[in-house]
Design a protein around this motif. Structure first.
Motif, mmCIF file in Angstrom:
data_model
loop_
_atom_site.group_PDB
_atom_site.id
_atom_site.type_symbol
_atom_site.label_atom_id
_atom_site.label_comp_id
_atom_site.label_asym_id
_atom_site.label_seq_id
_atom_site.Cartn_x
_atom_site.Cartn_y
_atom_site.Cartn_z
ATOM 1 N N ALA A 29 -8.577 -114.976 -79.204
ATOM 2 C CA ALA A 29 -7.729 -115.972 -79.330
ATOM 3 C C ALA A 29 -7.215 -116.738 -77.891
ATOM 4 O O ALA A 29 -6.992 -117.711 -77.674
ATOM 5 C CB ALA A 29 -6.316 -115.714 -80.149
ATOM 6 N N VAL A 30 -7.050 -115.597 -76.913
ATOM 7 C CA VAL A 30 -6.778 -116.240 -75.500
ATOM 8 C C VAL A 30 -8.030 -116.790 -75.076
ATOM 9 O O VAL A 30 -7.915 -117.832 -74.336
ATOM 10 C CB VAL A 30 -6.244 -115.037 -74.643
ATOM 11 N N ASP A 31 -9.334 -116.176 -75.020
ATOM 12 C CA ASP A 31 -10.391 -116.618 -74.554
ATOM 13 C C ASP A 31 -10.807 -118.196 -75.268
ATOM 14 O O ASP A 31 -10.896 -119.146 -74.315
ATOM 15 C CB ASP A 31 -11.785 -115.578 -74.842
ATOM 16 N N GLU A 32 -10.395 -118.238 -76.527
ATOM 17 C CA GLU A 32 -10.857 -119.746 -77.037
ATOM 18 C C GLU A 32 -9.808 -120.716 -76.484
ATOM 19 O O GLU A 32 -9.889 -121.905 -76.530
ATOM 20 C CB GLU A 32 -10.771 -119.504 -78.395
ATOM 21 N N HIS A 33 -8.346 -120.236 -76.168
ATOM 22 C CA HIS A 33 -7.698 -121.062 -75.735
ATOM 23 C C HIS A 33 -7.820 -121.538 -74.258
ATOM 24 O O HIS A 33 -7.768 -122.602 -73.733
ATOM 25 C CB HIS A 33 -6.265 -120.498 -75.734
ATOM 26 N N ASN A 34 -8.417 -120.546 -73.382
ATOM 27 C CA ASN A 34 -8.629 -120.948 -72.125
ATOM 28 C C ASN A 34 -10.043 -121.699 -71.993
ATOM 29 O O ASN A 34 -9.877 -122.586 -70.898
ATOM 30 C CB ASN A 34 -8.934 -119.521 -71.516
ATOM 31 N N ALA A 35 -10.549 -121.822 -73.133
ATOM 32 C CA ALA A 35 -11.851 -122.452 -72.862
ATOM 33 C C ALA A 35 -11.456 -124.140 -73.117
ATOM 34 O O ALA A 35 -12.470 -124.797 -72.886
ATOM 35 C CB ALA A 35 -13.018 -122.127 -73.980
ATOM 36 N N ARG A 36 -10.357 -124.228 -73.536
ATOM 37 C CA ARG A 36 -10.223 -125.693 -74.127
ATOM 38 C C ARG A 36 -8.953 -126.317 -72.908
ATOM 39 O O ARG A 36 -8.714 -127.547 -73.193
ATOM 40 C CB ARG A 36 -9.271 -125.528 -75.478
ATOM 41 N N VAL A 37 -8.386 -125.436 -71.926
ATOM 42 C CA VAL A 37 -7.613 -126.018 -71.288
ATOM 43 C C VAL A 37 -8.002 -125.889 -69.742
ATOM 44 O O VAL A 37 -9.058 -125.221 -69.446
ATOM 45 C CB VAL A 37 -6.153 -125.421 -71.385
ATOM 46 N N PRO A 38 -7.231 -126.485 -68.842
ATOM 47 C CA PRO A 38 -7.327 -126.659 -67.235
ATOM 48 C C PRO A 38 -7.220 -125.161 -66.950
ATOM 49 O O PRO A 38 -6.488 -124.516 -67.436
ATOM 50 C CB PRO A 38 -6.440 -127.752 -66.782
ATOM 51 N N GLU A 39 -7.716 -124.794 -65.753
ATOM 52 C CA GLU A 39 -7.561 -123.414 -65.237
ATOM 53 C C GLU A 39 -6.137 -123.087 -64.978
ATOM 54 O O GLU A 39 -5.526 -121.973 -65.231
ATOM 55 C CB GLU A 39 -8.257 -123.432 -64.035
ATOM 56 N N ALA A 40 -5.252 -124.144 -64.728
ATOM 57 C CA ALA A 40 -3.763 -123.871 -64.310
ATOM 58 C C ALA A 40 -3.119 -123.459 -65.699
ATOM 59 O O ALA A 40 -2.156 -122.804 -65.544
ATOM 60 C CB ALA A 40 -3.116 -125.102 -63.777
ATOM 61 N N ASP A 41 -3.623 -123.852 -66.843
ATOM 62 C CA ASP A 41 -3.051 -123.675 -68.179
ATOM 63 C C ASP A 41 -3.495 -122.299 -68.828
ATOM 64 O O ASP A 41 -3.121 -121.834 -69.819
ATOM 65 C CB ASP A 41 -2.959 -124.699 -68.925
ATOM 66 N N ARG A 42 -4.354 -121.526 -68.179
ATOM 67 C CA ARG A 42 -4.943 -120.747 -68.844
ATOM 68 C C ARG A 42 -4.186 -119.243 -68.755
ATOM 69 O O ARG A 42 -3.035 -119.316 -67.936
ATOM 70 C CB ARG A 42 -6.559 -120.107 -68.318
ATOM 71 N N LEU A 43 -4.424 -118.466 -69.827
ATOM 72 C CA LEU A 43 -3.773 -117.149 -69.764
ATOM 73 C C LEU A 43 -4.554 -115.918 -69.056
ATOM 74 O O LEU A 43 -5.805 -116.065 -69.392
ATOM 75 C CB LEU A 43 -3.504 -116.646 -71.185
ATOM 76 N N ARG A 44 -3.999 -115.440 -68.126
ATOM 77 C CA ARG A 44 -4.985 -114.283 -67.598
ATOM 78 C C ARG A 44 -4.410 -112.856 -68.436
ATOM 79 O O ARG A 44 -3.494 -112.270 -68.503
ATOM 80 C CB ARG A 44 -4.427 -114.032 -66.154
ATOM 81 N N ALA A 45 -5.716 -112.324 -69.008
ATOM 82 C CA ALA A 45 -5.521 -111.360 -69.987
ATOM 83 C C ALA A 45 -6.540 -110.230 -69.607
ATOM 84 O O ALA A 45 -7.585 -110.336 -69.123
ATOM 85 C CB ALA A 45 -5.906 -111.797 -71.358
ATOM 86 N N GLY A 46 -5.885 -108.902 -69.909
ATOM 87 C CA GLY A 46 -6.828 -107.777 -69.779
ATOM 88 C C GLY A 46 -6.438 -106.755 -70.701
ATOM 89 O O GLY A 46 -5.310 -106.720 -71.269
ATOM 90 N N PHE A 47 -7.454 -105.616 -70.958
ATOM 91 C CA PHE A 47 -7.054 -104.858 -72.203
ATOM 92 C C PHE A 47 -7.749 -103.457 -71.321
ATOM 93 O O PHE A 47 -8.823 -103.407 -70.814
ATOM 94 C CB PHE A 47 -7.828 -105.003 -73.554
ATOM 95 N N LEU A 48 -6.907 -102.430 -71.625
ATOM 96 C CA LEU A 48 -7.368 -101.119 -71.345
ATOM 97 C C LEU A 48 -7.435 -100.026 -72.586
ATOM 98 O O LEU A 48 -6.646 -99.952 -73.625
ATOM 99 C CB LEU A 48 -6.158 -100.455 -70.481
ATOM 100 N N GLU A 49 -8.668 -99.607 -72.559
ATOM 101 C CA GLU A 49 -9.001 -98.770 -73.931
ATOM 102 C C GLU A 49 -9.498 -97.298 -73.267
ATOM 103 O O GLU A 49 -10.302 -97.183 -72.514
ATOM 104 C CB GLU A 49 -10.067 -99.191 -74.617
ATOM 105 N N LYS A 50 -8.810 -96.285 -73.999
ATOM 106 C CA LYS A 50 -9.090 -94.987 -73.569
ATOM 107 C C LYS A 50 -10.405 -94.318 -74.017
ATOM 108 O O LYS A 50 -10.975 -93.452 -73.555
ATOM 109 C CB LYS A 50 -8.078 -93.883 -74.008
ATOM 110 N N GLN A 51 -11.021 -95.058 -74.948
ATOM 111 C CA GLN A 51 -12.442 -94.538 -75.627
ATOM 112 C C GLN A 51 -13.428 -95.040 -74.725
ATOM 113 O O GLN A 51 -13.124 -96.131 -73.985
ATOM 114 C CB GLN A 51 -12.644 -95.210 -76.984
ATOM 115 N N PRO A 52 -14.569 -94.427 -74.612
ATOM 116 C CA PRO A 52 -15.536 -94.902 -73.693
ATOM 117 C C PRO A 52 -16.299 -96.176 -74.020
ATOM 118 O O PRO A 52 -17.162 -96.627 -73.147
ATOM 119 C CB PRO A 52 -16.623 -93.625 -73.679
ATOM 120 N N ALA A 53 -16.161 -96.482 -75.450
ATOM 121 C CA ALA A 53 -16.920 -97.933 -75.908
ATOM 122 C C ALA A 53 -15.935 -98.131 -77.063
ATOM 123 O O ALA A 53 -15.095 -97.164 -77.522
ATOM 124 C CB ALA A 53 -18.408 -97.420 -76.352
ATOM 125 N N PHE A 54 -16.258 -99.429 -77.503
ATOM 126 C CA PHE A 54 -15.434 -99.821 -78.753
ATOM 127 C C PHE A 54 -15.917 -99.107 -79.889
ATOM 128 O O PHE A 54 -16.924 -98.645 -80.157
ATOM 129 C CB PHE A 54 -15.767 -101.229 -79.384
#
Length: 441
Positions: A29-54
């Motif tokens: 959802a964040v990625d699709e928002h960022n693709a539609r707006v100027p860089e200044a309006d984008r959300l910077r997102a990151g995710f941390l997962e303890k498993q080695p893979a999805f």
């Protein structure tokens, strides 16, 4: 080099703890928002997962098990049917779209849906750090006592003894469910939770350990699937299903009852007074808890009856019963089963005991640590959560705490299910944007 930048000068708009389907949907959802707006309006997102893979319930990815939710309730479709992250787009890319349509089903194989999740997660690889266990989340307090940021501290995937700090304006906790065990139960090589079913069975088979009897405790969908799988896998063993009911209860998947999973039902539940919330939960728990698909119930009954006719009863249903004691005797277990109406007890020499006793949300306090003290609570000591899944906090805290999966008491039965995942992800993204706009106005 870290996949996700770190350090006090690298501030995120949102850091997600956990990267299962819920936070994966938020990442999209964040990625699709960022693709539609100027860089200044984008959300910077990151995710941390303890498993080695999805991974999503890998231990129960049985080859013939199907989803209990429509494929249209994927990561995006209920929010944006035009998204190219849909299950149908995945099938198209894999060359199976026509084959799936010819199958004439709304309920894909669980292994196929897991493949879809992996496909989507791979496309979001640049915003997630795997093997990154979050060990603490600490509020960053300014000189005037305000909390505008959090420091999320996780283990370095390359060196687990080294800790990495990442700073963020908001966090979103979506650590999923953890296996639930009866009081006093202890896991071992011969006592499992069904969440580990497939790897445990594989290890047992490879080791050539003889299996003569297996007990499965539980009466829900996963318990029935476990009993069925073990019966088919260990063709010389007796499989005993133990539960307090008279028989498996069919899941209520009728059209009207399924409206409890509609996005609009979340609004209704959230606004309802506490007694109505409880009543709705009791009325509709049969759509999800301790219930089994009718097709599987009929299949198990047919198997049991056929074996009675043939005089070789390998599938036994120990109805209206409880496990009262488990003793380790050499290389086996002696399991005491009580028939509740009479109190009569039977000791069964057993090779394997499987607890198919469900899951429960991970305690929010164990994830948040010191930050949990900022969460306001209601009269029942439950965390107060807004309609946008943002935890209510004191006036001096402007940093946001969002939760996915820990809101059944406020948002209803869909909180831990896939039904509203896509819509919820969009609501959290929109809340992030709205709060950022208010902060900068």
């Amino acid at each position: 080099m870290d996949t996700l930048p770190s350090g006090p000068d690298s501030i995120y708009d949102i850091l997600g703890v956990g990267f299962g389907p819920s936070n994966l949907a938020l990442a999209i959802a964040v990625d699709e928002h960022n693709a539609r707006v100027p860089e200044a309006d984008r959300l910077r997102a990151g995710f941390l997962e303890k498993q080695p893979a999805f991974g999503w319930h890998r231990g129960m990815l049985l080859d013939d098990a199907t989803m209990q939710v429509s494929f249209l309730k994927d990561l995006v479709t209920m929010r944006d049917p035009a998204s190219d992250f849909s299950f149908l787009c995945y099938l198209k890319e894999r060359g199976r779209l026509v084959d799936f349509l010819n199958h004439k089903t709304l309920f894909p194989l669980r292994i196929d849906f897991h493949g879809y999740f992996e496909w989507a997660a791979a496309r979001m690889r640049d915003v997630v750090e795997y093997s990154a266990e979050v060990v603490s989340i600490e509020p960053v307090v300014t000189d005037d006592g305000e909390v505008r940021l959090f420091d999320v501290i996780s283990r370095d995937p390359a060196d687990p003894d080294r800790l990495i700090v990442r700073r963020t304006r908001n966090i979103c906790v979506a650590t999923g469910l953890e296996p639930h065990l009866p009081p006093g139960a202890a896991l071992s090589d011969r006592v499992w939770h069904n969440s580990e079913l497939i790897p445990r069975v594989a290890a047992l088979t490879e080791a050539g350990v003889p299996v003569r009897r297996i007990l499965v405790l539980g009466a829900g969908q996963s318990a029935a699937e476990t009993a069925d799988y073990l019966h088919r896998t260990f063709t010389g063993a007796e499989v005993c299903a133990v539960f307090a009911k008279y028989g498996y209860t069919p899941a209520d998947d009728s059209p009207f009852a399924n409206r409890i999973f509609d996005p609009e039902a979340v609004d209704t539940f959230f606004q309802a007074p506490a007694p109505v919330k409880q009543a709705l939960y009791e009325y509709h728990r049969g759509t999800n808890y301790s219930v089994v698909d009718m097709d599987l119930i009929e299949s198990l009954y047919a198997t049991m009856y056929r074996e009675k006719v043939q005089g070789n009863e390998r599938l036994r249903i120990l109805k209206v019963s409880r496990i009262r004691d488990v003793d380790v005797v050499g290389d086996r277990l002696d399991v005491t089963v009580e028939f509740l109406p009479t109190g009569e007890r039977e000791v069964l020499a057993t090779d394997i005991l499987v607890h198919a006793t469900g899951y429960r949300p991970q305690d929010l306090g164990s994830v948040l640590g010191e930050t949990a003290k900022l969460c306001l609570r209601d009269e029942e000591d439950e965390v107060r959560i807004g309609r946008d899944y943002r935890v209510e906090v004191p006036w001096h805290v402007s940093a946001g705490i969002y939760v996915q999966g820990a809101s059944e008491h406020t948002h209803g039965i869909t909180s831990t299910l896939l039904s509203t995942t896509a819509v919820r992800a969009g609501e959290i993204r929109d809340s992030l944007l709205a709060n950022r706009a208010r902060a900068t106005s």
